[in-house]
Design an enzyme around this catalytic site. Structure first.
Site, short mmCIF file in Angstrom:
data_model
loop_
_atom_site.label_atom_id
_atom_site.label_comp_id
_atom_site.label_asym_id
_atom_site.label_seq_id
_atom_site.Cartn_x
_atom_site.Cartn_y
_atom_site.Cartn_z
N TRP A 67 0.87 -1.18 0.00
CA TRP A 67 0.00 0.00 0.00
C TRP A 67 0.91 1.23 0.00
O TRP A 67 1.80 1.33 0.85
CB TRP A 67 -0.87 -0.05 1.26
CG TRP A 67 -1.83 1.07 1.42
CD1 TRP A 67 -2.68 1.56 0.46
CD2 TRP A 67 -2.06 1.84 2.60
NE1 TRP A 67 -3.43 2.58 1.00
CE2 TRP A 67 -3.07 2.78 2.30
CE3 TRP A 67 -1.53 1.82 3.89
CZ2 TRP A 67 -3.54 3.69 3.22
CZ3 TRP A 67 -1.99 2.72 4.82
CH2 TRP A 67 -3.00 3.65 4.49
N LYS A 75 -13.19 -1.01 6.01
CA LYS A 75 -13.66 -1.86 4.90
C LYS A 75 -14.71 -2.86 5.39
O LYS A 75 -15.75 -3.02 4.78
CB LYS A 75 -12.50 -2.66 4.27
CG LYS A 75 -11.21 -1.91 4.13
CD LYS A 75 -11.33 -0.75 3.18
CE LYS A 75 -10.35 0.33 3.53
NZ LYS A 75 -9.05 0.26 2.97
N ASP A 103 -0.65 -5.35 9.77
CA ASP A 103 -1.67 -4.43 9.28
C ASP A 103 -2.87 -5.27 8.83
O ASP A 103 -2.78 -6.02 7.86
CB ASP A 103 -1.08 -3.63 8.10
CG ASP A 103 -2.06 -2.63 7.52
OD1 ASP A 103 -3.23 -2.60 7.95
OD2 ASP A 103 -1.66 -1.87 6.62
N ALA A 136 -6.45 -4.82 7.60
CA ALA A 136 -7.41 -3.80 7.14
C ALA A 136 -8.60 -4.42 6.42
O ALA A 136 -9.50 -3.70 6.01
CB ALA A 136 -6.70 -2.81 6.21
N1 PMP Z 1 -3.65 -0.71 5.39
C1 PMP Z 1 -3.95 -1.14 4.17
C2 PMP Z 1 -3.25 -2.33 3.63
C3 PMP Z 1 -4.92 -0.47 3.42
O1 PMP Z 1 -5.21 -0.91 2.20
C4 PMP Z 1 -5.57 0.66 3.98
C5 PMP Z 1 -6.63 1.43 3.24
N2 PMP Z 1 -6.57 1.43 1.90
C6 PMP Z 1 -5.22 1.05 5.26
C7 PMP Z 1 -4.26 0.35 5.94
C8 PMP Z 1 -5.83 2.28 5.91
O2 PMP Z 1 -7.13 2.15 6.20
P1 PMP Z 1 -8.01 3.38 6.73
O3 PMP Z 1 -8.80 3.87 5.58
O4 PMP Z 1 -8.81 2.80 7.82
O5 PMP Z 1 -7.06 4.43 7.24
#
Ligand code: PMP
Length: 403
Positions: free
Chosen positions: A142, A258, A223, A225
């Protein structure tokens, strides 16, 4: 008013002129381009949000119900404190880590503004605890990961992870690169549904990573998510739980944005496991102090909704049912694409919202210009942007651009 002609502007401080120009976020730029495209068969596979069969990202049923409860019952919007909604963090810890780890005196958790806030708070804490540590990040990842750790003053190093052309994890290369890690370094891992590749480490590979971390004194920062959007709530958390069970110290940055569809409400949490229960209050105190200087208090609304849902048997069951339907939709689309196009068979084996196509930036641009198909510049597609109706157009366009 100070304008360009005023004598005040002429002798003004020029600090802002010293800033480096920052290129606009390519993915966010796609949103505007997509909106102004009037081709009826255009497809948005760029932005990373779940979409249903109609291409919408609806508010989940349980969230709507919880909002009705909140509207009815909330009697104050007075400050909560740096830890935000503590019941939210308590209930969510069980969803993410399971009840044994969640109840451990070695664990402490705090509500954060989204997964991004959790990662940043974790980075700041690590910077205090281990200022010389390097954060190891698999490539690709990301795009916000690197900047978050660098902004907190940590060093960042990349290791090989996914071979885009071969569409597989190059685990041997990953472990070879990690040989250069030093004791006390941090290893960032995607708990499930890897963004941008969808690639999933096998349980045996997770066990190898855990053994490596233990032997070398590496601290994993996981992480998570997309829990529930891969194989199921428990299945998607299994690797995280195994790492927490196997290792003395570990961090978990979690996003509800998500799996509860709360993107703009910014809902997340950070958990930190200390090697000894006696250290946990120290960690806790530092987490709160850092949170206080970063955002003072996290936004309440979304976390309150998650707390209401997890605290109610009915709402929780409804949330889980809708989440399962979302997961089944994504996995069904994966199977359809894999079955119709043998060169994309890997998409059927991967999990989560994303897959990465081995395409050059020019080919991605051609998909947009000639066919109205919007993808991230690195070839990432959001599987949830596909529908049974638009898959033929997507595959035919792909066949023309990148045969
Ligand atoms: N980690 C990953 C791998 C993500 O894809 C994302 C969001 N795209 C996040 C963290 C951050 O999520 P948030 O929108 O809750 O800040």
């Amino acid at each position: 008013m100070i304008d360009a002609y005023s004598p005040v502007a002429a002798r003004a401080w020029d600090g802002f002129d010293q800033l480096d120009a920052v290129p606009a976020d390519a993915l966010l730029g796609l949103i505007g381009l997509y909106r102004s495209d009037d081709r009826p068969d255009k497809i948005d596979l760029g932005v990373g949000v779940f979409r249903n069969d109609d291409g919408a990202t609806p508010v989940m049923r349980a969230v709507k119900s919880a909002e009705a409860h909140l509207l009815q019952d909330q009697s104050t919007k007075s400050y909560l404190g740096a830890d935000g909604d503590s019941r939210f963090a308590e209930l969510l810890a069980e969803v993410a880590l399971g009840s044994d780890i969640a109840r451990s005196p070695r664990l402490c958790g705090v509500q954060t503004p989204g997964g991004t806030g959790a990662l940043r708070l974790g980075a700041e804490l690590l910077q205090r605890a281990a200022p010389d540590a390097t954060v190891w990040i698999g490539e690709p990842t990301w795009p916000n990961h690197g900047p978050i750790f660098l902004s907190a003053g940590l060093k960042v190093a990349g290791h090989r992870f996914y071979d885009v052309a071969a569409a597989t994890i190059d685990f041997a290369a990953m472990m070879e690169d990690l040989e250069a890690a030093m004791p006390g370094d941090i290893l960032l891992l995607h708990g499930c549904c890897h963004n941008p590749t969808g690639a999933t480490l096998a349980p045996g590979q997770w066990a190898t990573i855990a053994g490596f971390c233990e032997e070398k004194g590496i601290i994993p920062l996981i992480d998570l998510a997309y829990q529930g959007l891969g194989d199921g709530l428990d299945e998607d958390a299994a690797a995280t739980r195994a790492m927490f069970a196997a290792l003395p110290a570990a961090l978990l940055a979690y996003s509800c944005d998500k799996n509860f569809g709360l993107y703009r409400d910014r809902v997340g949490a950070l958990w930190v496991q200390s090697p000894r229960a006696g250290t946990a209050p120290l960690v806790r105190g530092n987490m709160f102090a850092l949170a206080r200087s970063l955002w003072s208090m996290p936004p309440d609304h979304g976390a309150a909704l998650v707390r209401i849902i997890l605290d109610s048997r009915d709402l929780r069951a409804d949330w889980e049912a809708e989440l399962s339907a979302m997961r089944l939709r994504i996995n069904g689309l994966r199977e359809t694409v894999a079955a119709r196009q043998p060169s994309l068979a890997f998409i059927g084996r991967q999990r989560g919202m994303f897959a990465m196509l081995p395409m050059a930036p020019g080919e991605v641009a051609e998909m947009r210009a000639r066919h109205g198909i919007y993808m991230a510049p690195n070839g990432r597609i959001n599987i949830a942007g596909l529908t049974r109706e638009n898959i033929p157009h997507f595959l035919a366009s792909l066949g023309q651009v990148a045969p």
